[in-house]
Design an enzyme around this catalytic site. Structure first.
Site, PDB file in Angstrom:
ATOM      1  N   ALA A  53       0.806  -1.221   0.000  1.00 46.18           N
ATOM      2  CA  ALA A  53       0.000   0.000   0.000  1.00 46.18           C
ATOM      3  C   ALA A  53       0.838   1.268   0.000  1.00 46.18           C
ATOM      4  CB  ALA A  53      -0.937  -0.003   1.213  1.00 46.18           C
ATOM      5  N   PHE A  64      -2.346   1.289   5.424  1.00 45.73           N
ATOM      6  CA  PHE A  64      -3.071   0.747   6.574  1.00 45.73           C
ATOM      7  C   PHE A  64      -2.407   1.092   7.901  1.00 45.73           C
ATOM      8  CE2 PHE A  64      -4.380  -1.835   3.020  1.00 45.73           C
ATOM      9  CZ  PHE A  64      -5.738  -1.968   3.223  1.00 45.73           C
ATOM     10  N   ARG A  65      -1.067   0.949   7.961  1.00 49.99           N
ATOM     11  CA  ARG A  65      -0.367   1.037   9.246  1.00 49.99           C
ATOM     12  C   ARG A  65       0.515   2.271   9.384  1.00 49.99           C
ATOM     13  NH1 ARG A  65      -0.102  -4.093   7.271  1.00 49.99           N
ATOM     14  NH2 ARG A  65      -1.172  -5.725   8.461  1.00 49.99           N
ATOM     15  N   HIS A 133      -4.215 -10.056  -3.913  1.00 47.07           N
ATOM     16  CA  HIS A 133      -5.429  -9.786  -3.149  1.00 47.07           C
ATOM     17  C   HIS A 133      -6.579  -9.289  -4.019  1.00 47.07           C
ATOM     18  CE1 HIS A 133      -2.583  -9.187   0.540  1.00 47.07           C
ATOM     19  NE2 HIS A 133      -2.751 -10.447   0.216  1.00 47.07           N
ATOM     20  N   CYS A 141     -15.366 -14.678 -14.414  1.00 45.60           N
ATOM     21  CA  CYS A 141     -16.447 -15.642 -14.620  1.00 45.60           C
ATOM     22  C   CYS A 141     -16.202 -16.882 -13.772  1.00 45.60           C
ATOM     23  CB  CYS A 141     -16.531 -16.022 -16.096  1.00 45.60           C
ATOM     24  SG  CYS A 141     -17.786 -17.279 -16.448  1.00 45.60           S
ATOM     25  N   CYS A 177     -21.144 -18.002 -22.962  1.00 43.94           N
ATOM     26  CA  CYS A 177     -20.970 -18.758 -21.715  1.00 43.94           C
ATOM     27  C   CYS A 177     -22.051 -18.417 -20.691  1.00 43.94           C
ATOM     28  CB  CYS A 177     -19.591 -18.457 -21.140  1.00 43.94           C
ATOM     29  SG  CYS A 177     -19.286 -19.044 -19.467  1.00 43.94           S
ATOM     30  N   GLY A 214       7.113  -0.485  -0.021  1.00 46.76           N
ATOM     31  CA  GLY A 214       5.899   0.004   0.618  1.00 46.76           C
ATOM     32  C   GLY A 214       5.029  -1.052   1.254  1.00 46.76           C
ATOM     33  N   ASN A 240      10.841   0.631   2.824  1.00 42.50           N
ATOM     34  CA  ASN A 240       9.671   1.025   3.605  1.00 42.50           C
ATOM     35  C   ASN A 240      10.101   2.071   4.627  1.00 42.50           C
ATOM     36  OD1 ASN A 240       6.807   0.362   3.831  1.00 42.50           O
ATOM     37  ND2 ASN A 240       7.279  -0.220   5.938  1.00 42.50           N
TER      38      ASN A 240
END
Length: 319
Positions: A53, A64-65, A133, A141, A177, A214, A240
């Site tokens: 991130a 986030f942190r 993620h 699909c 499909c 990061g 980082n």
């Protein structure tokens, strides 16, 4: 959609250490470490980058942190602040520098924990990228596995149906499909996608240098992938601003990701033999009217975005 996508997922208690202080090296130390990293990259034949991130904060998407991260603010009883939406966010210079390194053959594979879609929107080739993620702009699909990329977020998270159907035509012109499409965003209890995890694992095993940008490396199994390179005799560099879980495994402990592209005085051109090759890289051009496009068609939809000549790799590296 607001960039606090974690708010749409299940509650998660194992957030790790949030709000750790950020550390900046003095210019002389930074310069020395950047040159050392450049030497490592030059002497390596298979370089893999891992992103988290922290590389998207310059695009207005909070981490986030970090000191102002989503989870850090929540622990303080404060509401996170957002400067953009996923649709309005644009690739940062870090994203574009990574694309430049890939285009000249230095970066062999990219493993990302990010769901913001900025790597794909920068023009980074899908076959050289594992999005562990998921991607807020991608739906898949459940019947045939075809993936589609949209110009807006798909509207659901946690591998849920998006309400649309697959339009892939079967062989010999038979009907489409029509399998149900679902988003690709993992919830906390979901397993990583087989295709992306397999590609990431194979890339880490082949790499002789892994560079993380990061990410605090606290989320498993994503955070353990860079260690595969180290365990197989390769080298690890961590980029980082905050201390990370595996800093003791790193030959260099580097500080902040966006400084990868902004603050150091070591030019990208000095890492390659033909600097003119990296002067222009493609950027994402939004597709009209919410149109769905398949992954193989993304490249044909790109618009040119100039990469500044002499773009600097700034990697504040701390031991």
């Amino acid at each position: 959609m607001a960039v606090n996508y974690a708010a749409g997922l299940s509650p998660y208690s194992d957030k790790g250490k949030c709000g750790l202080p950020e550390i900046f090296d003095p210019p002389e130390e930074l310069e020395r470490k950047v040159r050392e990293l450049a030497d490592l990259i030059r002497s390596s034949s298979n370089v893999v980058f891992h992103t988290g991130a922290g590389i998207s904060t310059a695009s207005g998407i909070p981490d986030f942190r970090g000191p102002n991260g989503v989870w850090t603010m929540e622990e303080k009883g404060l509401s996170p602040k957002f400067d953009t939406t996923f649709e309005n966010a644009r690739p940062s210079k870090t994203h574009m520098a990574l694309l430049g390194l890939q285009r000249v053959g230095i970066l062999k594979f990219l493993v990302s924990q990010n769901v913001d879609g900025l790597h794909v929107r920068s023009g980074f080739p899908r076959d050289k990228l594992a999005e562990l993620h998921g991607n807020m702009f991608v739906e898949e699909c459940v019947k045939c596995g075809k993936q589609y990329v949209r110009d807006t977020v798909v509207g659901s998270m946690g591998l849920k149906p998006t309400g649309r159907l697959c339009s892939v035509t079967k062989a010999r012109g038979l009907r489409a499909c029509r399998g149900k499409l679902r988003d690709t965003i993992l919830d906390w209890e979901d397993s990583l996608p087989d295709r992306d995890l397999t590609l990431a694992d194979e890339a880490c095993r082949k790499a002789d240098l892994s560079v993380t940008l990061g990410t605090s490396l606290q989320i498993k199994p994503s955070g353990n992938l860079p260690l595969i390179t180290k365990k197989r005799g390769g080298k690890l560099v961590i980029v980082n601003l905050q201390a990370t879980k595996h800093v003791s495994e790193s030959i260099l402990a580097a500080l902040h990701s966006e400084q990868f592209a902004l603050h150091c005085s070591f030019p990208l051109a000095s890492l390659v033999s033909a600097p003119s090759q990296v002067r222009s890289v493609p950027a994402h051009r939004p597709l009209p009217g919410g149109q769905i496009e398949e992954w193989p068609h993304v490249a044909s939809k790109q618009a040119g975005l100039p990469l500044l000549e002499g773009l600097n790799l700034q990697l504040p590296i701390s031991t």
